[in-house]
Design a protein around this motif. Structure first.
Motif, mmCIF file in Angstrom:
data_model
loop_
_atom_site.group_PDB
_atom_site.id
_atom_site.type_symbol
_atom_site.label_atom_id
_atom_site.label_comp_id
_atom_site.label_asym_id
_atom_site.label_seq_id
_atom_site.Cartn_x
_atom_site.Cartn_y
_atom_site.Cartn_z
ATOM 1 N N LEU A 242 55.569 26.372 -67.469
ATOM 2 C CA LEU A 242 56.014 27.308 -67.650
ATOM 3 C C LEU A 242 56.411 27.227 -69.387
ATOM 4 O O LEU A 242 57.227 26.800 -69.635
ATOM 5 C CB LEU A 242 57.279 27.409 -66.590
ATOM 6 N N LYS A 243 56.388 29.094 -69.522
ATOM 7 C CA LYS A 243 57.182 29.578 -71.105
ATOM 8 C C LYS A 243 58.157 29.894 -70.372
ATOM 9 O O LYS A 243 58.457 30.991 -69.398
ATOM 10 C CB LYS A 243 56.193 30.858 -71.229
ATOM 11 N N LEU B 272 67.753 41.045 -55.987
ATOM 12 C CA LEU B 272 66.466 42.115 -56.360
ATOM 13 C C LEU B 272 67.350 41.635 -58.806
ATOM 14 O O LEU B 272 66.824 41.957 -58.663
ATOM 15 C CB LEU B 272 68.127 43.260 -56.475
ATOM 16 N N TYR B 273 67.840 40.832 -58.672
ATOM 17 C CA TYR B 273 67.990 40.963 -59.946
ATOM 18 C C TYR B 273 67.569 39.011 -60.659
ATOM 19 O O TYR B 273 66.934 39.906 -60.967
ATOM 20 C CB TYR B 273 69.945 40.084 -60.218
ATOM 21 N N PRO B 274 66.881 38.752 -59.374
ATOM 22 C CA PRO B 274 66.211 37.451 -59.650
ATOM 23 C C PRO B 274 64.871 38.649 -59.823
ATOM 24 O O PRO B 274 63.831 37.590 -60.437
ATOM 25 C CB PRO B 274 66.311 36.361 -58.602
ATOM 26 N N SER B 275 65.060 39.152 -58.930
ATOM 27 C CA SER B 275 63.201 40.264 -58.755
ATOM 28 C C SER B 275 62.791 41.077 -60.608
ATOM 29 O O SER B 275 62.396 40.530 -61.143
ATOM 30 C CB SER B 275 62.688 40.474 -58.409
ATOM 31 N N LEU B 276 64.339 41.245 -60.832
ATOM 32 C CA LEU B 276 63.621 42.053 -62.141
ATOM 33 C C LEU B 276 64.095 41.079 -63.585
ATOM 34 O O LEU B 276 63.408 41.353 -64.342
ATOM 35 C CB LEU B 276 65.554 42.821 -62.164
ATOM 36 N N GLY B 277 64.459 39.628 -63.313
ATOM 37 C CA GLY B 277 63.778 38.844 -64.455
ATOM 38 C C GLY B 277 63.177 38.327 -64.355
ATOM 39 O O GLY B 277 62.404 38.495 -65.331
ATOM 40 N N LYS B 278 62.124 38.260 -63.522
ATOM 41 C CA LYS B 278 60.936 37.215 -63.584
ATOM 42 C C LYS B 278 59.900 38.666 -64.092
ATOM 43 O O LYS B 278 59.384 38.425 -64.776
ATOM 44 C CB LYS B 278 60.513 37.216 -61.753
ATOM 45 N N MET B 279 60.296 39.715 -63.451
ATOM 46 C CA MET B 279 59.597 41.494 -64.313
ATOM 47 C C MET B 279 59.420 41.157 -65.383
ATOM 48 O O MET B 279 59.165 41.327 -66.681
ATOM 49 C CB MET B 279 59.882 42.559 -63.656
ATOM 50 N N LYS C 218 57.837 38.201 -67.676
ATOM 51 C CA LYS C 218 56.727 38.550 -67.235
ATOM 52 C C LYS C 218 56.550 39.953 -68.511
ATOM 53 O O LYS C 218 54.744 39.870 -69.314
ATOM 54 C CB LYS C 218 56.419 39.435 -65.725
ATOM 55 N N SER C 219 57.223 41.084 -68.943
ATOM 56 C CA SER C 219 57.045 41.698 -69.736
ATOM 57 C C SER C 219 57.376 41.605 -70.957
ATOM 58 O O SER C 219 56.732 42.242 -72.254
ATOM 59 C CB SER C 219 57.751 42.971 -69.760
ATOM 60 N N ARG C 220 57.665 39.890 -71.462
ATOM 61 C CA ARG C 220 58.316 39.317 -72.314
ATOM 62 C C ARG C 220 56.877 38.375 -72.613
ATOM 63 O O ARG C 220 57.248 37.073 -73.574
ATOM 64 C CB ARG C 220 59.291 39.034 -72.663
#
Length: 284
Positions: A131-132, A152-159, A162-164
């Motif tokens: 994993l990166k 919600l915050y963990p979900s936003l963190g995963k997003m 992914k965007s990076r």
């Protein structure tokens, strides 16, 4: 089509319904557990039930079903959905009542929902490739030790990861790593010790974390429960995560800095092998 369990009934997933007044929907007033399935058997089930009770107790949430009944429901869903490898998710909320911040737990009947996901857990891309990870600020509430549905915050963190161009994120508070978005964080020092943050309100008491540490200690591996900085993590020999859905997942880079030559490290892979072997002997 999957069969799911909702408040005493096994129903097709497209017929499953929960009240719009459920406090889990309106307030995030709910808890959950995730048990892995290998060979159609449940991994670490008693520990998951113990943590479920702890979460309910911390929130003053009623329990209206026994552990034996929950085990039977898990097994029935695994059977009905032909799950060989995968997960069983259990979600319990305080129940449904007209919207109000105040509540009387004794007047509420908890909502109980369980469903399965079939997916590979042993032969996975994560295990093979690693994993990166990126680092992000830990902006969650102060009771991260309770396994609530407030994700919600963990979900936003995963997003954001992914965007990076990464796979996941480790959260950092006061310069120190707390945990991953849905996993516990570990590093392997250049001296060969395993380091993970000690239990507190800042992290979830991971079931896989606890089991792995027990198995590692039996093999003589040195384990340090202490805080570590993101800088120490980037300079570590290896790093990995633990969770019910990943078991032991190798981390090959943190914020673009490669670890263990950009591939899963030998200590991590050995621990993963040990965890799977030990878990299979205790599956129910």
């Amino acid at each position: 089509m999957r069969t799911v369990y909702v408040n005493g009934a096994y129903v097709p997933e497209n017929e499953a319904k929960v009240s719009v007044f459920d406090r889990g929907f309106l307030f995030g007033d709910g808890i959950y557990e995730v048990a892995a399935v290998l060979g159609s058997k449940l991994i670490d089930f008693p520990a998951h039930m113990a943590r479920l009770h702890r979460s309910a107790d911390e929130l003053g949430m009623r329990f209206t079903v026994s552990d034996d009944e929950l085990l039977a429901i898990h097994r029935e869903l695994v059977s009905r959905n032909n799950v060989d490898e995968g997960m069983v998710y259990l979600q319990m909320t305080r129940g449904a009542i007209d919207r109000d911040f105040l509540f009387d737990t004794e007047k509420l009947t908890p909502t109980l929902v369980l469903f399965t996901q079939s997916r590979p857990l042993i032969d996975t891309a994560t295990a093979k490739n690693g994993l990166k990870i990126i680092s992000i600020p830990d902006l969650r509430w102060g009771r991260c030790d309770i396994k609530t549905v407030q994700l919600l915050y963990p979900s936003l963190g995963k997003m954001e990861a992914k965007s990076r161009g990464a796979d996941d994120a480790w959260m950092v508070r006061d310069g120190m790593v707390t945990e991953g978005t849905s996993n516990n964080a570990f590093i392997v020092t250049r001296e060969g010790s395993i380091v993970t943050r000690p239990l507190s309100n800042s992290i979830l008491p991971g079931i896989t974390r606890a089991a792995l540490m027990t198995y590692a200690a039996k093999s003589g591996t040195k384990i340090e429960e202490r805080e570590f900085s993101i800088e120490e993590a980037r300079d570590a020999a290896e790093a990995f995560i633990t969770s019910a859905s990943v078991f032991v997942g190798p981390v090959i880079s943190i914020d673009g800095v490669e670890l263990s030559g950009g591939k899963p490290g030998p200590v991590t892979l050995a621990l993963r092998k040990t965890y799977i072997e030990e878990s299979l002997t205790r599956a129910v």
